[in-house]
Every structure is written in structure tokens, then in C-alpha cells.
Write a protein that holds these residues in place. Sequence first.
Motif, PDB file in Angstrom:
ATOM      1  N   SER A 162       0.822  -1.207   0.000  1.00  0.00           N
ATOM      2  CA  SER A 162       0.000   0.000   0.000  1.00  0.00           C
ATOM      3  C   SER A 162       0.858   1.261   0.000  1.00  0.00           C
ATOM      4  O   SER A 162       2.003   1.254   0.433  1.00  0.00           O
ATOM      5  CB  SER A 162      -0.905   0.013   1.237  1.00  0.00           C
ATOM      6  OG  SER A 162      -1.676  -1.166   1.302  1.00  0.00           O
ATOM      7  N   ASP A 163       0.252   2.343  -0.448  1.00  0.00           N
ATOM      8  CA  ASP A 163       0.967   3.614  -0.547  1.00  0.00           C
ATOM      9  C   ASP A 163       0.858   4.449   0.726  1.00  0.00           C
ATOM     10  O   ASP A 163       0.619   5.656   0.693  1.00  0.00           O
ATOM     11  CB  ASP A 163       0.443   4.405  -1.745  1.00  0.00           C
ATOM     12  CG  ASP A 163       1.122   3.978  -3.039  1.00  0.00           C
ATOM     13  OD1 ASP A 163       1.834   2.963  -3.021  1.00  0.00           O
ATOM     14  OD2 ASP A 163       0.935   4.655  -4.053  1.00  0.00           O
ATOM     15  N   VAL A 164       0.990   3.795   1.859  1.00  0.00           N
ATOM     16  CA  VAL A 164       1.181   4.468   3.137  1.00  0.00           C
ATOM     17  C   VAL A 164       2.398   3.821   3.763  1.00  0.00           C
ATOM     18  O   VAL A 164       2.540   2.604   3.748  1.00  0.00           O
ATOM     19  CB  VAL A 164      -0.071   4.357   4.038  1.00  0.00           C
ATOM     20  CG1 VAL A 164      -0.504   2.905   4.243  1.00  0.00           C
ATOM     21  CG2 VAL A 164       0.170   5.016   5.389  1.00  0.00           C
ATOM     22  N   TRP A 165       3.311   4.652   4.256  1.00  0.00           N
ATOM     23  CA  TRP A 165       4.542   4.063   4.764  1.00  0.00           C
ATOM     24  C   TRP A 165       5.157   4.945   5.836  1.00  0.00           C
ATOM     25  O   TRP A 165       4.773   6.101   6.018  1.00  0.00           O
ATOM     26  CB  TRP A 165       5.533   3.804   3.631  1.00  0.00           C
ATOM     27  CG  TRP A 165       6.120   4.990   2.924  1.00  0.00           C
ATOM     28  CD1 TRP A 165       7.356   5.543   3.130  1.00  0.00           C
ATOM     29  CD2 TRP A 165       5.523   5.750   1.864  1.00  0.00           C
ATOM     30  NE1 TRP A 165       7.559   6.595   2.266  1.00  0.00           N
ATOM     31  CE2 TRP A 165       6.448   6.749   1.479  1.00  0.00           C
ATOM     32  CE3 TRP A 165       4.293   5.688   1.202  1.00  0.00           C
ATOM     33  CZ2 TRP A 165       6.186   7.665   0.472  1.00  0.00           C
ATOM     34  CZ3 TRP A 165       4.028   6.610   0.204  1.00  0.00           C
ATOM     35  CH2 TRP A 165       4.959   7.577  -0.161  1.00  0.00           C
ATOM     36  N   ASN A 166       6.101   4.385   6.553  1.00  0.00           N
ATOM     37  CA  ASN A 166       6.777   5.069   7.643  1.00  0.00           C
ATOM     38  C   ASN A 166       8.252   5.254   7.312  1.00  0.00           C
ATOM     39  O   ASN A 166       8.856   4.437   6.610  1.00  0.00           O
ATOM     40  CB  ASN A 166       6.655   4.263   8.939  1.00  0.00           C
ATOM     41  CG  ASN A 166       7.282   4.991  10.116  1.00  0.00           C
ATOM     42  OD1 ASN A 166       6.696   5.942  10.630  1.00  0.00           O
ATOM     43  ND2 ASN A 166       8.467   4.577  10.542  1.00  0.00           N
ATOM     44  N   ARG A 167       8.818   6.351   7.833  1.00  0.00           N
ATOM     45  CA  ARG A 167      10.258   6.587   7.697  1.00  0.00           C
ATOM     46  C   ARG A 167      10.809   7.039   9.049  1.00  0.00           C
ATOM     47  O   ARG A 167      10.132   7.710   9.827  1.00  0.00           O
ATOM     48  CB  ARG A 167      10.531   7.671   6.652  1.00  0.00           C
ATOM     49  CG  ARG A 167      10.029   7.330   5.265  1.00  0.00           C
ATOM     50  CD  ARG A 167      10.856   6.280   4.577  1.00  0.00           C
ATOM     51  NE  ARG A 167      12.177   6.796   4.205  1.00  0.00           N
ATOM     52  CZ  ARG A 167      13.114   6.063   3.632  1.00  0.00           C
ATOM     53  NH1 ARG A 167      12.917   4.776   3.406  1.00  0.00           N
ATOM     54  NH2 ARG A 167      14.286   6.601   3.316  1.00  0.00           N
ATOM     55  N   ALA A 168      12.066   6.665   9.296  1.00  0.00           N
ATOM     56  CA  ALA A 168      12.709   7.069  10.539  1.00  0.00           C
ATOM     57  C   ALA A 168      13.107   8.537  10.505  1.00  0.00           C
ATOM     58  O   ALA A 168      13.188   9.197  11.545  1.00  0.00           O
ATOM     59  CB  ALA A 168      13.934   6.197  10.799  1.00  0.00           C
TER      60      ALA A 168
END
Length: 920
Positions: free
Chosen positions: A531-537
Amino acid sequence: MKINSKNLPARALALAFLGLASSALSPGTAQKITVVDMIPNSLSNEFSEQSEPNLAVDPASPSKMAASAFITNPDKPNLASIFLSTNGGLAWSLKPILPGSTSFCATSFCDVTLRFAGTSGKLYVSALTAKTNSSTQDVMTFQTNRFDDVFGNATPVLLEQRSGVVPDVPDQPYVQATTTLGGEGTEFDRVFVGVNDALPANAPQTATVDVNGNAGATPPGTTLQQHVEAAMPPASPGRDGSAIRTAFHSSGVVYAAFYSPVSDTKANIVVVRDDHWGVSVPPFSDLVGASGVSVVAGTPYSAGGTKLAKQRVGRSQISIAVDPNDPKSVWLAWGDASGPASITLHLRHSKDSGNTWSDKDLWTLGYATNPALAVNSLGQVGLLYQAIDQVGLWETRIEISGDGFATPPVPFLLSITDSSSIASGVNFIGDYLHLMTDGKDFVGVFSALNDPSPSKFPDADSLVFQRAHDNAKLYKDNNLSSSIPFSIDPFFFRVEMVSPDNDFFVRDWTDAGSHDPGLEPSTHAVFYETSDVWNRADNLSGSPATSQTPPHQDPLPGQNFAFVRVGRKAQATAGAPNVDVTPHFYYADFGVGLPYKDAGVAAPLPITFAPNQKELTLPDGQGYEWTLPEEHSSHICMGVELDTPADPFASPSLKNHVPGWPTLDTAVLYDNNKAQRNVIYPKMKAKSKSHYYALVGNAAPVTRNVCLRLDSPVSVATQLGPVSIEACGNAPMPYRPAASFCLPQMKAGEVRAVKVTIDLPQSAAGLDLPLAFTEVTQPGPSGKPRDGFAISPRGVTVEDAAVANLQLQVAVFGRLAALYGDPLAKAWKEMTEDLLDSGVTATNYVAFLERLRPYLNRLTDLVPRSTEPCAPSPYGDLDRLFGAIQSGDADTITPAHNDYLQTLDIAITLSQIAVNGPGA
């Protein structure tokens, strides 16, 4: 409601005559209505009677459409043709595809319907053709064919065929098709043909549904002729009604509806259901009564049909539709007729899978025929039909309800046909038309008089005639010098519920080389993987390419940044105002059956679309900053919802919601304003063995078995090497695609950990190989999907695996420090951060763990020991870690270190759930 001043007096009279009243359409109203005469310009000189149209839209590429009607192609006089469109129905061409009739159906089809499957792009055509045999008998042949590339080389692949001598023949085949999204037969094309099969072997129980569970295979699967009539119709009329209509839900539920005569003048309206794609044993026997439910007993019925203003009506008028968001919600419309004075359409609804129905009509329409039902992704119900008004004009109408017909629906007048203009024929508008949905929009076809005067199409905002015409006449060619008489043409229409420039979406999948253009429903079986939802640090999006999965990073306690990529169906016109799209981010414990909660408390900033922009990603520096509490595991699922004034997300919201509950909802699959990423991406040393955990919660209010279906293809499972699954109450079992893994007798609200052990070969390094787990309603092929998760290991070097372990250690020791106020845990968390900052090598990693070794027992003892006898315990993994550290071998230490941290992390989570409950 849109009020159109064109032909307003006649429209008002017609509404009064039909007993209709206007109402607000909630949650939205039609933005635009387009009506298109489908006859190509090259056929401008034809004036035949082209009735009984049908429509197919390719769900995976909605701009591609196919349609049918009774048309003869003068360029191919011996072949039967269909219509094709590649621009969403605005322009049509004719294409010959099969040998046509040679007797009373001219050279066309005698009956024809068609449908694209869900994702394969394959078109299925079910048709009747006629010829005269050597004994001068009229022979009717029924066949269903597949076309793998109908827009290119339209080569037919035969699925089934049978013939009979008129009148004892198959009649009125009506095809439906889909592609299985998950479970047994994933990616199989499934085809259902309702057919009134009056061959002598079947009569009088002629109501039949032909089912092919793998129609797209080479060669195709076997077609099963499923008889759905259990009663015995009397000798007169000696058969069921002509219309046998089906409707399916993506979970595998298939309904069929038909007229079951009890005499020449009365019939029962019967609905049957099959919960396993039409192949249960016995088939279509899953309603309370195995022989089906009589929605109405002894309704007026004309076995031979009757006439209303020249038009034949009486035994074909029935339609059934299922809410794509709820397989239990099914709608039924039918017509009764014992004479012109009593030709009436009725609408009823079942909320419990067809077992019981509203005891009174939700909507009743006099002097009307040809009902067609559809339910869009917003749950709005459309009813298309044709009715005669008080001055003898046939009107084609669609009525749309946003509240289940609790209040009067909003009517739209699509066309007006003056039957006195028709030279001949008793079936000029036909026995049926068709309505379906394209996401939120309603699309369909009908037959009507081809008078190009705009006043004949009162509610059309856009009227398109391909054939030569002006606003009053038709002409034989574009010179407009020689007029031709009016006749009956097929018309395509679209009722746009949300304008494309206001239809925003978060793509619910992105595969290499392709992406989802906002389809509703999704055509991706495991929509939570890419999916086009994501997390980044950090506050850097990772700049994903359009055809690439966004570069997700598992969040760590503390500061994180959420990103989303938002699409728009079409650009706005120049000068239109900017539109703000507000994303709302959520997270949940990693697994299934667990509620989502807000990611952070700050108000999310909107993403502003200028008129010329169709896709935007939250840019670097503008990710949504959110905090994962130090007490929380870093193993989470992420979700997002998009909200705009013109395109709100559909209920239920993900907030505080467990997808799949309390009913079998498809909140993400059918709403392109939502997306989930339920995947963790652990880094493990290639050629090593490690384990990971997911949580499974029982969101039901009762004790039950909770089942996970293993949904990754065989190609993924074999590349990963041996994979085993175990949980409290379950012995270890191998990961076998399409198998089920059930956690027995879970109490209401109970949460258990599922342990997945992966023996990763060296050959898997660098590959994306997600192991998918889908929660289903029950084990086996009948199980319906609720939600799911995936574990996608990344094979890396020993140094990269060491870094990943130390990052996880920071998170886990931070949890210990925050939960138990332990200074030792805090100190070792900080020392681990220092090592990561200074750079990790295999040598200093081993030395660091040797220093840590004496303190690990005390740190582990901080976590309360579970009273559950088979709950995951970190002590066994700790012993193995001690042995690995003693060896001094980094290749041995990295998987042992991972296993200890993974189990310690899940033990902390389960101790929190034991005190606070899931989702706390």
C-alpha cells in the motif's frame, strides 16, 4: 438533487404519474450524466431495431468496455458482432467475434450478454444463435466463449455449448464473471451464467446456473450445469420464467433469483444462495431452506408475456444485486404482470443473506418493466427501469438512493421514446437492459428511440451521437443531405457520483511496473502488502517511483514520519480552486483482530492539489511527524484515510476499528480513500534461521476458532525455504499456500501470538518475498477474508543483520526502561545507541554482546512471567543466545540475538495486553 429545466413540465407530470417524489441523495448526488448513442458513424445509414443491450467494464482497466445488442454488421454479414470502447464509453466501434445466426435472428445473436472478469482482462460472452437444420427445424445453440484479447486478436475459447429444437431450447443466458482475490483458486476467473434451459432433459425445472470455477485456464475448467429449481412447475407453463439472474460477492457468495411458476398466471419469486462460488454440494442450497426462499408467493405472472404500449413484458423482468461492502445485504427487483393494468415493479431488501426479506415493497413502480439493480462502493443503490407515462411515452429512468430507500430516491430521466414512431416490432426496447457500477459511478445500457433532439434526453448533461445527425434528424452520412427514419439504438450512460477531479485515492497496491489507479474494489488479493502508506525514521519520503512500492521502514519508539502518496482520477479545469486532501494516519499492533488508533495527536496537514496535479506524495521535510510511545512495540500495522469535502472516506473509519468486524466489512478493499500496510520487513542474515511474531485477536463477542489462511503463492514459499508456524494450542506446521492455520477456542477479546520461523537460504538474499496471512471466517475454501498481515524478510549480510538487531534492542530495552523504570535497561539502551552511532562491525558487535551477557538475565526478569502455560517465553532463546555468544561467531550470534529480542518484545506486549487489553 440536480434539477434540469429541460422538459420540466413533462418530467413533473411523469413523476406524478409514477407516484415519485424527489429527495436528497446522501452521502452525495450525481455530478454529471452522460448518454451516448453507441451506433458508430460508419453505420449512420442503418435503422434496424437494436434492443436488449448488455454491458461489460474491465474492472482492472475501466476505460475498456464491451457491449452487445441485436445488431447486424453490414461489413461482416455472416458474423455476429459486439461493441467495443477504449475511452470509457464515449465512443464505440463494432467488432465481429463469432459466427452469427442463419435463420430467424438474421445474422446477429438471438440473445447475448457479456462480462469481463476481475483482473485477467478476459471477456466472457454467453449467446444464442439460430439456424435451420436439414429437417427444416429451427435449432437454437447456446454457448459461452472466452476472449483473451477481444481488443486485439478476438479468438474464441469455448467453455460450453448445447443445442435444441425450438421451442425446447436454452433461453436468455445472462453471464457474470469475476476473478478470485484470495483463498482457494486465487486469480481464477469464475463465470456464472443464469440460463432458462428448456431442453427436454431439464424441463420443467429449467432454472439453471452454469458455473465455471476456472474459466481462464488453458484449457478452461469444466462448466457445471447447476439446477437451482427445487419445485416442480406445472405442466402449463412447463418451465420457469425466462430470467435467471445471478449476483456475487468477492467473498464467494453467489445468489440467483428466478420466477418459479405455480400456474400460467402466478409464480413464486425465489432466491437461492451458494456460499462457495456456486460449487457447494449440493449447489445453491445455503439458505435456510435448501430449496431457496420464496420472497413473494403467488405473484401475478404471465407465462407467455403480455404487452404494454406495443412492448412485450411479463416474464423476464427480474434483477438481484449485492452490496460490495456486505455480502449479507442483497437487493431484489422484479415485475409482475397478468395484464397491462397490473404491470408493476417491486423492490425488496434482505439484510441477512437472503434468509428473510422486507415484508413490504420498499419501492413500487406502476406501468414499468426491465428493472436492473446495482450497488456502488459507497453503498448507494441504483435502480434502472423503463416505464410508460400518461401520454404513451416510454421513459428510461435511474433512481438512486443513499439510505436504502428509507426515503424516496432521486430520479433521473435518461431518455424518452415515442412508441408511435416505431414502425413495427413487439419487443423494440427488449426484455432487459443492464446496470452496473464503476467504483462510485453507475454505468449501464438501454435501448431507446434514436431521435437526437436534446429534449428526448432530459437529464443528460452530455449527449453524444456518433452517427450523422443534427439536433432534430438522423442522416445516412456526414453530408447531412439525406435523412433516415428514427429507430431503436442501444445507449450507454454514466451517472457520475463523484467527479473525477474530486475523486482522490490512496493506491492500495503498487507492483513493479504497474499501479492501482484508484480502483474500487481493489484488484489486488493481498492489498495490505504494497500500500501507498509508509513510515520513515527520518523526514525523507524515500522518493518512490510511480511503479515502485514505497520504501517503508519499521517505526521505532520515539519520533517517526508517516508518508502517503495520493492520486486523483483527473485534473481539474484551469482556474479551478486548489483542493486540500487531509490524510489521517493510524497504527495498530502487528497482526489481525486488533483496533487502530491515532498516530499522534497533531492535526494532519492537508496535501494541496493544484488544478493540473494528479498525483502528490508528501514531500521530504513534510512527512506527518508522529510518536510511537516508548512502551509500544515497533511491530505495527499502519493505516491511512483521506478526507475531502467532496470525497469523504466511507464508514466505518479505521479509528478504533478492527477491520473485518463487527461484520465481514471490506473497509479498505472497497474504499479507495483508505489503505493499510500490515507488513514487517525484518532483516535477517541470509542462510540463517530466525523467528518472528504476529498477534491474533478474537474480535468476536464469543469463544471461537480463529483461522488464518496462508495466501502467498507457491513460488514465494519455495524461495523462502522451510517456514513453520506455531501458536499456543497448535503444534508447529509448515507454511503451505492455501492451507489454514487455526487457533482453537479463543475467548472473546483474547490475543495470542503466532510464531513464524523462517529458514532463509542464501538464494533469497535481496528478494521481496512476503509471507501473507489472511484472517478468514472459517478454514478451507469456504472461508471469507477479513483482514491480514505479512512478514517479508530481507536477506542481508551479517553486518546489516547486526545493525538491525541493535536497532531492535534499542526499542526493546527502551520499552523495559519506560515500563519498569529500570536504570540498567536505560543504560544499555543508551550504550546500544552509542555503538550504532560509532559504526557496527562484526568484531565490535560480538564484543559488545560479550559485555552485555552478564546483565541479560536481570533485564529479562523485568517482564512478568505469563500464567499461560504455552505463552512465548524469552528464556529458551536467552539460553541459545548465551551459547552463541560463547562461540564468538557473528554468523551464529545474529540469528540467536534476533530470536531473543523478538520473543522478549512479544512477551512485553502480551503482558501489557493482559493488564490493559488489546489496543491500549
